[in-house]
Each structure stands twice: as C-alpha cells, then as structure tokens.
Scaffold this active site. Sequence first.
Site: not given
Length: 425
Positions: A166, A197, A276
């Site tokens: 993402h 992911d 992230s």
Amino acid sequence: MPGAPAAWPNAPVVSPGGPGVGSPSPWWSDALADPWRDPAAPAAVVLPAVVTAGTEPEPVTDPDAPGRPKLRQLLLIPVITALLAGTLGGALGYAFAVRGGVGGTVLGAEAAEPPALAQRKPESLAGVAERVLPSVVTVRMTSLGGTSEGSGFIASADGHVITNDHVVAGGTGKASVIFNDGSSAPATVVGQDPESDIAVIKVNRTGLRPVEFGDSEALAVGDPVLAIGSPLSLANTVTAGIVSALDRTMQAGEPGGPVRYYAAIQTDAAVNHGNSGGPLVDGAGRVVGVNSTIKSLVAEGQEAGNIGLAFAIPINQAKRVTQDIIGTGKARRTVIGAQVGGPGAGGGGGGGGVRLAAVEPSGPAADAGLKVGDVILKLNGRPMTEPTDLIALVRKFAPGSVVTVEFRRGASRQNTSVTLAADAK
C-alpha cells in the site's frame, strides 16, 4: 716656699698641661684615694655639652630600617594584586565550569563509572537501534494523487528493499529511497503482492548493508521489539514495545482495493502513518515483522494515530513472498482447498469454529478427508472463531506445509493433517 700650702701625702705630680705631663701640681690628686672623699659621691661630674647653633650633626639613615615607599613601588603593588586576583578568579571559574557550579553551588556528585545501561552494549536497545538504522530507508512514491511516503528496509546487498504494497500502490513504478545518512537514490518497483501487502523495490547502489532476518515463529508474547521507520515523515524514528499478541488475524484493505488477510504480530510499540513497510526488530536486532497497520478509534476517513495497538506481517511470510517476487515477479498464495462463509459460517453449536461451505475436489482439504459442513475448530492448535481466522492463518504458511486440523462432524471431534498448496493463479 714660704706661704705655700704643703703638698698632700702621696699626691701625684701633675704638669700644667694635664695629669701626668710636666711638673707636679697641687690641684690634681688621686680622687679615689682622697681620704676626705664621700664614698657615695660620683667619681666625676659630667656636664652636658653645649650645642652651638649651626653645628647640629646631620642625621644618619639606617639602611636596614623600613623607608617610605617610592612612586614606582606604589604602582607595582596594585598591578601585582590585580594579576593575582585575576589568576585566582580564572582558576575558580574554570573549576565551577567543569563541575557545573553556578553561583558557588556545585551540582551533581563526583563523576563515576557510567552504569551498565549507559554503556550502550550491543545487546541493549540502543545498541540494536544503532546496528539496524543504517539498513532502514524512507520510501517515496509519486502518483497522480500526490506522493505517498512510507518506510522500508534493505533485504539484499544488491539493493532489494522490502516495503508494504500500500506504500507503492497506484504509483508510476518509479520511487525514491532516502537512506539513513540523508542521501537518496531512485528505485524501481520489482513486484507487488496486494493480498499479502508486500512489495519489493530495487535501488542501484553498492555498499548497502542488508538486515539480519529472524524467525517470527520463535517469538513469544512479552518479547521486546523495536519499530523503526519514518512515522509522520520523521525519519530514523525508533520506538520500543513488546509483542502483545501473536497470530492476530487481520482483514484490511482500502475501499475498492484488495482485501488483505494475515495472522499478524501485535505490538504496543508506537506506530503511525509512515511506519508502514518498516521493520519490526527483536531484542537481537533481527527483523521479525513488517509493520503494516494500526488500530484506530477515529471515524473512517479521518487521520488515525497510535493507540498502543500495531500489527506487523510475520517476517517468515514476508520473506517467502519477497523471494517469490524476486524470482518470478509474483507471489504464490497458500490455500487449503475449501471455502468458508455463508449462514452459520461461525460454526455454531456453542463450541466455536468455522463451517466449511465448499470443498474443492482433489484439493488439500478433500485429500485430508474434510467435507462440506465440517466445522474447523483448530488449525495447528490455534482456535478458530471467525472465517477470517482460517483464511489468515492458512496464508501465513508456505505452500507444502503440513498442518494439523481439529474439526467437528456432527457430534464427534476428529483430527486430520492437511498439506497446504499454492493457488493456481
């Protein structure tokens, strides 16, 4: 001589010029031998000398006696005093500066050997952070909607970097990587796996230091961990916490995008937007997870912040996906060959579990003897309560892994072993 007085007996002869000179004189005699002399009278009469004006003798100065200071001496005294005062003041000022004294007060105790925690041993959290930080990067991806920013870490010496899908999703395929020392370099996207992911990008630079990988299966609740990355664009940020749960099944994804399932490592290390794709590191400095998502109390669409719950993709799963992407350009998805969902998917019956809605012929579940309607109670000892649990936990394992399944069929409980397979996609 007629009319002359007779001489005294034993009288000395004294001349007119003085005693003992010339002829005898009747006026000089031995006073001490005078029989008429008063024994208490002095032997001689001393008269003070008469000082005549103008004949007073000059005063004599004693060279050893203290004298009146001269002008040069008067000027030299304050100069010497000032020098001594300046030297003393400088010495005292230096002493106070070194010891931290202010206004005559010395703060703190005498310097002692630093405590063990301040020595930053390699196994300390500070030592671990110092060792891992050079391998952590900030990832920036430009897209039509703007620039997204996340974190990543160097996985190989030839420039492969692991991050979240993402972080780079929706981009142009060209990214930039900012290293720990502030330098930057362009990067290209090697491949992405939206369902796990995980994405891999590559930077063309030599001398890179890859991270050391750990074993996420060896983690235990309570183990210390560090989350490293660029939260809120604050590069080289390190936060500490513990593993607060394992195999926390997650279902995540953006509206209109792929749904991601994974059995996450839950931690209370502070993680925010920008973390992230960064590494979750154990107490030995080994990467055990990829920080991916956080829980939030805000409404959908609002900016979320850390509330002490963060989730990382286990590194065993992320490493396997990375190897697939580097080797083939895409990742394999692990499946059990059955579907869950629909009415009664939660199993029911008060014993928990998830009900199988469909079983693929000749698939892993069918080969293990499972049938439609069976309720999966546990997978490798992990209780199943929601359909998400089975999907996320299956994808944690590599294709070919053998897992034990406890299930309920009717009123009986049974066990079987299932060899998981790769999806044919």
